[in-house]
Design an enzyme around this catalytic site. Structure first.
Site, PDB file in Angstrom:
ATOM      1  N   LYS A   1      -5.559  -1.226  10.271  1.00 34.96           N
ATOM      2  CA  LYS A   1      -4.319  -1.442   9.628  1.00 34.96           C
ATOM      3  C   LYS A   1      -3.121  -1.694  10.890  1.00 34.96           C
ATOM      4  CE  LYS A   1      -4.890   0.820   5.349  1.00 34.96           C
ATOM      5  NZ  LYS A   1      -4.241   1.426   4.197  1.00 34.96           N
TER       6      LYS A   1
ATOM      7  N   ARG B   1      -5.923  10.308  -5.265  1.00 34.27           N
ATOM      8  CA  ARG B   1      -5.848   8.946  -5.406  1.00 34.27           C
ATOM      9  C   ARG B   1      -6.224   8.696  -6.608  1.00 34.27           C
ATOM     10  NH1 ARG B   1      -4.889   6.564  -0.300  1.00 34.27           N
ATOM     11  NH2 ARG B   1      -3.979   4.855  -1.475  1.00 34.27           N
TER      12      ARG B   1
ATOM     13  N   HIS C   1      18.161   1.084  10.248  1.00 34.75           N
ATOM     14  CA  HIS C   1      16.868   1.648  10.398  1.00 34.75           C
ATOM     15  C   HIS C   1      15.912   0.785  11.486  1.00 34.75           C
ATOM     16  CE1 HIS C   1      17.460   4.152   7.081  1.00 34.75           C
ATOM     17  NE2 HIS C   1      17.864   3.267   6.300  1.00 34.75           N
TER      18      HIS C   1
ATOM     19  N   ARG D   1     -24.410  10.757   2.874  1.00 36.73           N
ATOM     20  CA  ARG D   1     -23.084  11.372   2.306  1.00 36.73           C
ATOM     21  C   ARG D   1     -22.920  11.690   0.846  1.00 36.73           C
ATOM     22  NH1 ARG D   1     -18.949  11.155   6.111  1.00 36.73           N
ATOM     23  NH2 ARG D   1     -19.909  10.062   8.029  1.00 36.73           N
TER      24      ARG D   1
ATOM     25  N   PRO E   1       1.620  -1.291   3.202  1.00 40.75           N
ATOM     26  CA  PRO E   1       0.918  -2.621   3.324  1.00 40.75           C
ATOM     27  C   PRO E   1      -0.623  -2.373   4.057  1.00 40.75           C
ATOM     28  CG  PRO E   1       2.225  -2.041   5.447  1.00 40.75           C
ATOM     29  CD  PRO E   1       2.602  -1.073   4.104  1.00 40.75           C
ATOM     30  N   GLU E   2      -1.521  -2.932   3.065  1.00 36.56           N
ATOM     31  CA  GLU E   2      -2.935  -2.950   3.229  1.00 36.56           C
ATOM     32  C   GLU E   2      -3.655  -4.004   4.190  1.00 36.56           C
ATOM     33  OE1 GLU E   2      -5.605  -1.182   0.499  1.00 36.56           O
ATOM     34  OE2 GLU E   2      -3.925  -0.730  -1.066  1.00 36.56           O
TER      35      GLU E   2
ATOM     36  N   ARG F   1      11.575   4.626   6.032  1.00 39.17           N
ATOM     37  CA  ARG F   1      10.981   5.769   5.854  1.00 39.17           C
ATOM     38  C   ARG F   1      10.399   6.355   7.119  1.00 39.17           C
ATOM     39  NH1 ARG F   1       8.115   6.207   0.305  1.00 39.17           N
ATOM     40  NH2 ARG F   1       8.088   8.344   1.190  1.00 39.17           N
TER      41      ARG F   1
END
Ligand SMILES: [Zn+2]
Length: 312
Positions: free
Chosen positions: A59, A302, A139, A193, A2-3, A158
């Site tokens: 998050k 990614r 779970h 950066r 989930p973002e 998980r």
């Protein structure tokens, strides 16, 4: 995973359903991984606490808790059947009886112990609000019994999700909130950066909760290639990028969060509406603006998707 938009949607859904409710008792499972604070600390912090608010921070889902000292002092709850909690309850009863109503604030202002319960959903974590008779899913790692009669359950197959508690105002996720940050602060994040802008956007110590999909979509809207060194991007382009990040996240929140994983919102309904991705997951498909095939590259492990024509 989930973002940010999904977590925001879940936090809002939970806020509607459990704000004002009181946690009467807590059951925690045997698995150690989900517990970032100790089981006894989590139970002690949650039990008899009122859920004053539920909100998203990065998050994380943060439950702001208030424990009424007067209530604790006058009505120590009897030890319950849960053996893990019995000893603690006895200890609290003993402590509580030594507090006089005056010390506890009767006749003055009520005093509250403020604390926070922090939930990170990890990859597959979910929070369910359900009736006590509904079947306990496999779970399930935590069950909070609420004074409304319902239960708030944390389920995570998980076990990458994490539960922790913090005392008042202690908890502060790293980084700045992408939906709240102003331009000056945003510019400062990237100054000097040399990392690719995509990596910088995903760096949780800079910005909270901008995930892979939303980073790709934001970079497309801002016309920036994911590999561009952050320090080479002009102020004006970064201004565009900030606007794009906010726009993409806001759109996804409006739609209820887009999601790819097996994922259930706080009402137990599966799935979310999907934001129409312009680049993410569209490798070799034509760009929606210029028809150039979308490219996929890997940055820091990614997948990154971009249009080689529209993005510089
Ligand atoms: Zn294009």
């Amino acid at each position: 995973m989930p973002e940010l938009p999904e977590v925001e949607t879940i936090a809002r859904g939970l806020a509607k359903r459990v704000t004002g409710d009181v946690v009467e008792s807590v059951w925690l499972g045997q698995k150690k991984e989900p517990l970032k604070s100790s089981a006894s600390e989590i139970a002690a912090t949650l039990e008899r606490s009122r859920i004053a608010a539920v909100r998203r921070m990065g998050k994380h889902i943060v439950f702001d808790l208030e424990q009424d000292q007067v209530h604790v002092a006058r009505a120590p709850s009897p030890a319950r059947g849960r053996s893990a909690n019995r000893k603690r309850n006895e200890m609290e009863s003993a402590q509580a009886s030594s507090i006089t109503p005056a010390q506890a604030g009767v006749g003055t202002r009520p005093t509250y112990n403020k604390a926070q319960w922090i939930v990170h959903l990890g990859m597959t974590g979910r929070l369910q609000v359900c009736e006590p008779q509904s079947e306990v899913a496999k779970h399930t790692h935590a069950i909070l019994r609420l004074s409304s009669g319902r239960e708030l359950r944390f389920v995570d197959p998980r076990r990458f999700g994490r539960l922790s508690v913090a005392q008042a105002g202690d908890f502060d996720a790293a980084g700045v909130e992408p939906l709240e940050v102003d331009l000056d602060r945003f510019l400062a994040l990237f100054r000097g950066r040399k990392t690719p802008i995509k990596s910088a956007l995903l760096n949780q110590n800079l910005l909270r909760g901008v995930g892979n999909i939303y980073a790709d979509e934001s970079l497309f809207r801002a016309g920036l290639r994911p590999r561009r060194r952050a320090s080479t991007i002009t102020r004006e382009q970064l201004g565009k990028l900030l606007a794009a990040v906010k726009e993409v996240l806001q759109e996804a929140i409006t739609l209820g969060g887009s999601s790819i994983s097996d994922y259930v919102n706080s009402d137990g309904e599966e799935g979310f509406f999907q934001l129409r991705h312009r680049v993410y997951g569209r490798e070799d498909e034509p760009c929606l603006v210029c028809k150039t095939p979308i490219k996929r590259i890997v940055i820091a492990g990614r997948s990154s998707h971009y249009c080689p024509t529209c993005q510089k």
